[in-house]
Design a protein around this motif. Structure first.
Motif, mmCIF file in Angstrom:
data_model
loop_
_atom_site.group_PDB
_atom_site.id
_atom_site.type_symbol
_atom_site.label_atom_id
_atom_site.label_comp_id
_atom_site.label_asym_id
_atom_site.label_seq_id
_atom_site.Cartn_x
_atom_site.Cartn_y
_atom_site.Cartn_z
ATOM 1 N N VAL A 20 0.832 -1.238 0.147
ATOM 2 C CA VAL A 20 -0.108 -0.055 -0.124
ATOM 3 C C VAL A 20 0.828 1.305 0.128
ATOM 4 O O VAL A 20 0.638 2.175 -0.650
ATOM 5 C CB VAL A 20 -1.118 0.010 1.297
ATOM 6 N N ARG A 21 1.968 1.255 0.750
ATOM 7 C CA ARG A 21 2.710 2.374 0.824
ATOM 8 C C ARG A 21 3.541 2.572 -0.437
ATOM 9 O O ARG A 21 3.514 3.830 -0.861
ATOM 10 C CB ARG A 21 3.829 2.210 1.749
ATOM 11 N N ALA A 22 4.111 1.723 -1.284
ATOM 12 C CA ALA A 22 4.413 1.777 -2.518
ATOM 13 C C ALA A 22 3.547 2.212 -3.586
ATOM 14 O O ALA A 22 3.850 2.925 -4.408
ATOM 15 C CB ALA A 22 5.231 0.439 -2.917
ATOM 16 N N VAL A 23 2.227 1.526 -3.420
ATOM 17 C CA VAL A 23 1.278 2.117 -4.521
ATOM 18 C C VAL A 23 1.136 3.506 -4.196
ATOM 19 O O VAL A 23 0.613 4.281 -5.287
ATOM 20 C CB VAL A 23 0.020 1.105 -4.442
ATOM 21 N N LEU A 24 0.723 4.087 -3.143
ATOM 22 C CA LEU A 24 0.517 5.281 -2.809
ATOM 23 C C LEU A 24 1.439 6.339 -3.330
ATOM 24 O O LEU A 24 1.106 7.528 -3.611
ATOM 25 C CB LEU A 24 0.084 5.499 -1.198
ATOM 26 N N GLN A 25 2.743 5.843 -3.712
ATOM 27 C CA GLN A 25 3.697 6.693 -4.387
ATOM 28 C C GLN A 25 3.793 6.680 -5.722
ATOM 29 O O GLN A 25 4.308 7.322 -6.268
ATOM 30 C CB GLN A 25 4.985 6.310 -3.714
ATOM 31 N N ILE A 26 2.967 5.815 -6.293
ATOM 32 C CA ILE A 26 2.644 6.024 -7.828
ATOM 33 C C ILE A 26 2.009 7.148 -8.183
ATOM 34 O O ILE A 26 0.797 7.705 -7.792
ATOM 35 C CB ILE A 26 1.901 4.691 -8.434
ATOM 36 N N ARG A 27 2.561 7.969 -9.125
ATOM 37 C CA ARG A 27 1.868 9.174 -9.407
ATOM 38 C C ARG A 27 0.679 9.288 -10.196
ATOM 39 O O ARG A 27 -0.265 9.785 -10.313
ATOM 40 C CB ARG A 27 2.888 10.148 -10.215
ATOM 41 N N SER A 28 0.820 8.190 -11.275
ATOM 42 C CA SER A 28 -0.373 7.938 -12.183
ATOM 43 C C SER A 28 -1.609 7.179 -11.717
ATOM 44 O O SER A 28 -1.505 6.317 -10.736
ATOM 45 C CB SER A 28 0.179 6.754 -13.356
ATOM 46 N N ALA A 29 -2.705 7.965 -11.606
ATOM 47 C CA ALA A 29 -3.967 7.265 -11.080
ATOM 48 C C ALA A 29 -4.403 6.108 -11.646
ATOM 49 O O ALA A 29 -4.673 5.143 -10.837
ATOM 50 C CB ALA A 29 -5.057 8.439 -11.227
ATOM 51 N N ALA A 30 -4.119 5.872 -13.158
ATOM 52 C CA ALA A 30 -4.369 4.591 -13.631
ATOM 53 C C ALA A 30 -3.358 3.371 -13.284
ATOM 54 O O ALA A 30 -3.736 2.105 -12.939
ATOM 55 C CB ALA A 30 -4.205 4.721 -15.156
ATOM 56 N N GLY A 31 -2.046 4.023 -12.857
ATOM 57 C CA GLY A 31 -1.445 2.833 -12.382
ATOM 58 C C GLY A 31 -1.690 2.331 -11.040
ATOM 59 O O GLY A 31 -1.532 1.328 -10.756
ATOM 60 N N ARG A 32 -2.027 3.348 -10.171
ATOM 61 C CA ARG A 32 -2.467 2.902 -8.870
ATOM 62 C C ARG A 32 -3.774 1.942 -8.875
ATOM 63 O O ARG A 32 -3.774 1.139 -8.180
ATOM 64 C CB ARG A 32 -2.740 4.360 -7.867
ATOM 65 N N GLN A 33 -4.586 2.284 -9.809
ATOM 66 C CA GLN A 33 -5.960 1.747 -9.906
ATOM 67 C C GLN A 33 -5.397 0.312 -10.442
ATOM 68 O O GLN A 33 -6.075 -0.742 -9.966
ATOM 69 C CB GLN A 33 -6.889 2.258 -10.898
ATOM 70 N N LYS A 34 -4.663 0.233 -11.098
ATOM 71 C CA LYS A 34 -4.413 -1.089 -11.841
ATOM 72 C C LYS A 34 -3.832 -1.880 -10.732
ATOM 73 O O LYS A 34 -3.880 -3.200 -10.552
ATOM 74 C CB LYS A 34 -3.257 -1.108 -13.008
#
Length: 303
Positions: free
Chosen positions: A226-240
Motif C-alpha cells: 500500500v505504501r509503495a502504491v500510494l507513491q505511484i503518481r499515475s492514477a491509472a497505475g494505482r488503480q491497476k
C-alpha cells in the motif's frame, strides 16, 4: 470415532447434516440442487485455470505458478468432502465409513494448512512485484518458487500428521454420530467423552503457527505494498495495482475469516451451527469464487 477396537473400521459413522436435514428431506433436495452445480462449476473453473496456465507460454510466470497450485488445492479441498455430502443428500444413507471419515480429516487439515502458507507465498510474490519491480524476475526465480511451494506443502502435511492421530485417538465412549456434514477437527473433538482442554490448547498453538503467522506476514506485506502504491503518481497505475492485488486480498479474506473463526475455538459448542455453515461456505463458495476472482482475461498479473 467409533470404538478403537480392530473392528472399528467396519463400523459406520452417522453424520448429522446442518439444520437437521434428515428431518427435512425437502431441504435436502434443495441443497443437493444447489451444491451439485456449484461443485461442477468449481471443477470446471479451477481445471481451466490449471490447463490454461500450463498451456499458454505467456502465463508461465511466478504468479500463475502459485495460482495453479491454489487451483489444485481448491479442487482437492472441495473433492475431499462434497461428493460424500452429495451422496448423503441424495438418499437415505447418512453414514460414512471410519476410513472415509479419517481420510476427510487428514485431507482437510493438510490441504487447509498448505493453503494458509500458499496465500502467504503469493503475498510475498505481490510484494516483490510492487516494491522491487526491476528485480522481480531475478528474485522470484523458478528455484525459489518451487522451494516456497515445497515448504508450504511440507508444513501442511506435517500439520495433518501431527493433529489427525491426536483427534482420531480421542475416546468416543460409544458416540458414533458426527454433528456435522464433514469429519473435521472441531466436530470430532466435540464427540469426545473426556476433557479435551489439552487437545484444544495444542490446536490453538498450532493454529498460531500455521494460520495466524502467515496472516501476519500477509498483512505486513500488504502494508509495504500500500505504501509503495500510494507513491505511484499515475492514477491509472494505482488503480491497476489495487485491482490486481485486490484479487489476492479478497481470497485471503474469504479463506482466513472462516478458518480463524473455526480453529481458534475448536471445541466451543456455541459456535457449532455457525461452524457448519462456515465449513460449507469455504468448501463450496470459496473454491467456486477463486477462479472468478483471479480472472484469466489478462495475460499477466503484475502490480
Amino acid at each position: 470415532m467409533c470404538s478403537r477396537h480392530g473392528h472399528s473400521q467396519r463400523q459406520r459413522l452417522q453424520p448429522f447434516h446442518p439444520y437437521r436435514l434428515s428431518d427435512r428431506p425437502q431441504l435436502e433436495r434443495v441443497l443437493f440442487a444447489i451444491i451439485l452445480p456449484a461443485y461442477l462449476l468449481t471443477l470446471l473453473g479451477n481445471s481451466t485455470i490449471i490447463l490454461v496456465s500450463r498451456l499458454d507460454p505467456h502465463l508461465h510466470t511466478p504468479m500463475y505458478f502459485f495460482l495453479t497450485h491454489l487451483s489444485f488445492l481448491d479442487l482437492s479441498f472441495t473433492s475431499s468432502s462434497i461428493p460424500q455430502l452429495l451422496y448423503n443428500l441424495s438418499g437415505p444413507d447418512k453414514t460414512i465409513s471410519y476410513v472415509g471419515c479419517a481420510l476427510q480429516l487428514v485431507l482437510f487439515l493438510g490441504l487447509g494448512g498448505v493453503e494458509c502458507l500458499l496465500l502467504a507465498v503469493m503475498a510475498y510474490d505481490r510484494f516483490v512485484a510492487v516494491c522491487k519491480p526491476l528485480h522481480y524476475m531475478v528474485i522470484m526465480s523458478p528455484r525459489l518458487c518451487v522451494g516456497l511451494v515445497s515448504v508450504a506443502w511440507s508444513c501442511g502435511v506435517a500439520n495433518s500428521l501431527a493433529m489427525s492421530p491426536v483427534t482420531l485417538s480421542l475416546p468416543r465412549c460409544g458416540h458414533r454420530r458426527v454433528d456435522h456434514f464433514l469429519c473435521e477437527m472441531p466436530a470430532l473433538i466435540r464427540m469426545a467423552c473426556v476433557n479435551t482442554a489439552a487437545v484444544e490448547g495444542t490446536v490453538f498453538i498450532l493454529a498460531i503457527g500455521i494460520v495466524l503467522s502467515p496472516l501476519v506476514f500477509i498483512l505486513v506485506s500488504y502494508g509495504y505494498i500500500v505504501r509503495a502504491v500510494l507513491q505511484i503518481r499515475s492514477a491509472a497505475g494505482r488503480q491497476k495495482a489495487f485491482n490486481t492485488c485486490g484479487s489476492h486480498l479478497t481470497v485471503v479474506s474469504l479463506f482466513y475469516g472462516n478458518i480463524i473463526y473455526m480453529y481458534m475455538q475448536p471445541g466451543n459448542s456455541s459456535s457449532q451451527d455457525q461452524g457448519k455453515f462456515l465449513t460449507l461456505f469455504y468448501n463450496i463458495v470459496t473454491p467456486l469464487l477463486n477462479p472468478l476472482i483471479y480472472t484469466l482475461r489478462n495475460k499477466e498479473l503484475s502490480c
